[in-house]
Scaffold this motif. Structure first.
Motif, PDB file in Angstrom:
ATOM      1  N   PRO A   1      -8.173   4.122  10.436  1.00 24.16           N
ATOM      2  CA  PRO A   1      -8.619   2.854   9.848  1.00 24.16           C
ATOM      3  C   PRO A   1      -7.522   2.121   9.087  1.00 24.16           C
ATOM      4  N   LEU A   2      -6.619   2.868   8.450  1.00 17.58           N
ATOM      5  CA  LEU A   2      -5.507   2.222   7.749  1.00 17.58           C
ATOM      6  C   LEU A   2      -4.577   1.542   8.746  1.00 17.58           C
ATOM      7  N   LYS A   3      -4.303   2.192   9.859  1.00 18.28           N
ATOM      8  CA  LYS A   3      -3.455   1.594  10.885  1.00 18.28           C
ATOM      9  C   LYS A   3      -4.104   0.334  11.455  1.00 18.28           C
ATOM     10  N   GLN A   4      -5.418   0.363  11.623  1.00 17.09           N
ATOM     11  CA  GLN A   4      -6.148  -0.805  12.109  1.00 17.09           C
ATOM     12  C   GLN A   4      -6.000  -1.979  11.130  1.00 17.09           C
ATOM     13  N   VAL A   5      -6.052  -1.688   9.848  1.00 20.59           N
ATOM     14  CA  VAL A   5      -5.888  -2.716   8.820  1.00 20.59           C
ATOM     15  C   VAL A   5      -4.474  -3.295   8.858  1.00 20.59           C
ATOM     16  N   LEU A   6      -3.489  -2.425   9.035  1.00 22.99           N
ATOM     17  CA  LEU A   6      -2.100  -2.887   9.099  1.00 22.99           C
ATOM     18  C   LEU A   6      -1.891  -3.831  10.281  1.00 22.99           C
TER      19      LEU A   6
ATOM     20  N   TRP B   1     -11.531  -1.096   3.508  1.00 26.52           N
ATOM     21  CA  TRP B   1     -10.178  -1.650   3.383  1.00 26.52           C
ATOM     22  C   TRP B   1     -10.219  -3.170   3.387  1.00 26.52           C
ATOM     23  N   ARG B   2     -11.016  -3.748   4.290  1.00 26.42           N
ATOM     24  CA  ARG B   2     -11.124  -5.205   4.357  1.00 26.42           C
ATOM     25  C   ARG B   2     -11.665  -5.773   3.046  1.00 26.42           C
ATOM     26  N   SER B   3     -12.642  -5.087   2.461  1.00 29.69           N
ATOM     27  CA  SER B   3     -13.213  -5.571   1.206  1.00 29.69           C
ATOM     28  C   SER B   3     -12.213  -5.500   0.057  1.00 29.69           C
ATOM     29  N   ILE B   4     -11.226  -4.605   0.170  1.00 31.19           N
ATOM     30  CA  ILE B   4     -10.183  -4.492  -0.854  1.00 31.19           C
ATOM     31  C   ILE B   4      -9.087  -5.537  -0.638  1.00 31.19           C
ATOM     32  N   ILE B   5      -8.672  -5.718   0.607  1.00 24.69           N
ATOM     33  CA  ILE B   5      -7.509  -6.555   0.906  1.00 24.69           C
ATOM     34  C   ILE B   5      -7.857  -8.037   1.008  1.00 24.69           C
TER      35      ILE B   5
ATOM     36  N   ILE C   1       0.852  -1.184   0.000  1.00 29.03           N
ATOM     37  CA  ILE C   1       0.000   0.000   0.000  1.00 29.03           C
ATOM     38  C   ILE C   1       0.888   1.235   0.000  1.00 29.03           C
ATOM     39  N   GLU C   2       0.638   2.138  -0.920  1.00 28.36           N
ATOM     40  CA  GLU C   2       1.298   3.436  -0.925  1.00 28.36           C
ATOM     41  C   GLU C   2       0.263   4.483  -0.554  1.00 28.36           C
TER      42      GLU C   2
END
Length: 220
Positions: A67-72, A210-214, A50-51
């Motif tokens: 939310p991005l940090k949560q995904v990481l 994010w979850r739906s993308i990853i 992810i960039e």
């Protein structure tokens, strides 16, 4: 015939000028890839990369980070994140705060860089255009030096202050901006996943999206 020759000459002339301009406008290739790798997770061969293009004083960048940090944290080592600072020209203090990130990354480490970025997000209003409107440039820099050293430790005060006199940190911040422009970035936040830009530029992405993308990428 004369008119045709004149037209050809004009076309050749403009072609020459255009190539001359493009050649001069090209950016020198930096010694290393731009940006800051989260938790030093350099990508493996099967990593999802992810960039993120963030402006430290952009409210939408601030809202996009939790939310991005949560995904990481959820996916762990399967994801590698690199944040590219992208100083938006209509945020008066975007360049100097982005430069502070480069200074800390060079002086301390990437973990400290992310701590400073999160602190900028948390206290963003202090560096908005209006609160700093009547301040001189040097006063703003001094305030940012003090702010940053409160995060990384007061022992770094002199080194951080000297970092703003270092032309290399100025150049690194410019390269970050030019790199974003070369990728078609025009606002923040903007995200790329495995090299492909995500829709919804300039807006935060929530955790479920994010979850739906990853998730489908991980399953592959």
């Amino acid at each position: 015939m004369k008119t045709r020759r004149q037209s050809v000459f004009v076309l050749v002339f403009f072609f020459f000028v255009f190539n001359l301009y493009v050649g001069k406008a090209q950016v020198s290739i930096p010694a290393k890839f731009d940006g800051f790798w989260y938790e030093n997770r350099s990508p493996e061969i099967d990593s999802i990369i992810i960039e993120a293009f963030f402006d430290p004083v952009c409210p939408d960048s601030r809202d996009a980070w939790p939310p991005l940090k949560q995904v990481l944290n959820y996916y762990g080592s399967r994801i590698s994140l690199v944040v590219h600072p992208f100083a938006l020209p209509y945020h008066d203090n975007a360049f100097v705060t982005s430069r502070a990130l480069h200074i800390i990354d060079k002086l301390v480490n990437t973990t400290a860089t992310y701590n400073v970025l999160e602190s900028f997000f948390k206290h963003q209003e202090d560096f908005y255009n209006q609160p700093t409107f009547n301040m001189s440039r040097s006063t703003i820099v001094d305030n940012i030096v003090k702010f940053v050293t409160e995060v990384v430790g007061n022992s770094y005060y002199s080194a951080v202050k000297s970092g703003f006199d270092d032309t290399n940190t100025n150049q690194a911040t410019r390269i970050s901006f030019k790199y974003g422009c070369s990728r078609g970035v025009f606002g923040t936040p903007i995200f790329f996943v495995n090299g492909f830009v995500l829709p919804g530029a300039g807006a935060a992405i929530d955790y479920n999206t994010w979850r739906s993308i990853i998730d489908p990428l991980v399953s592959q």
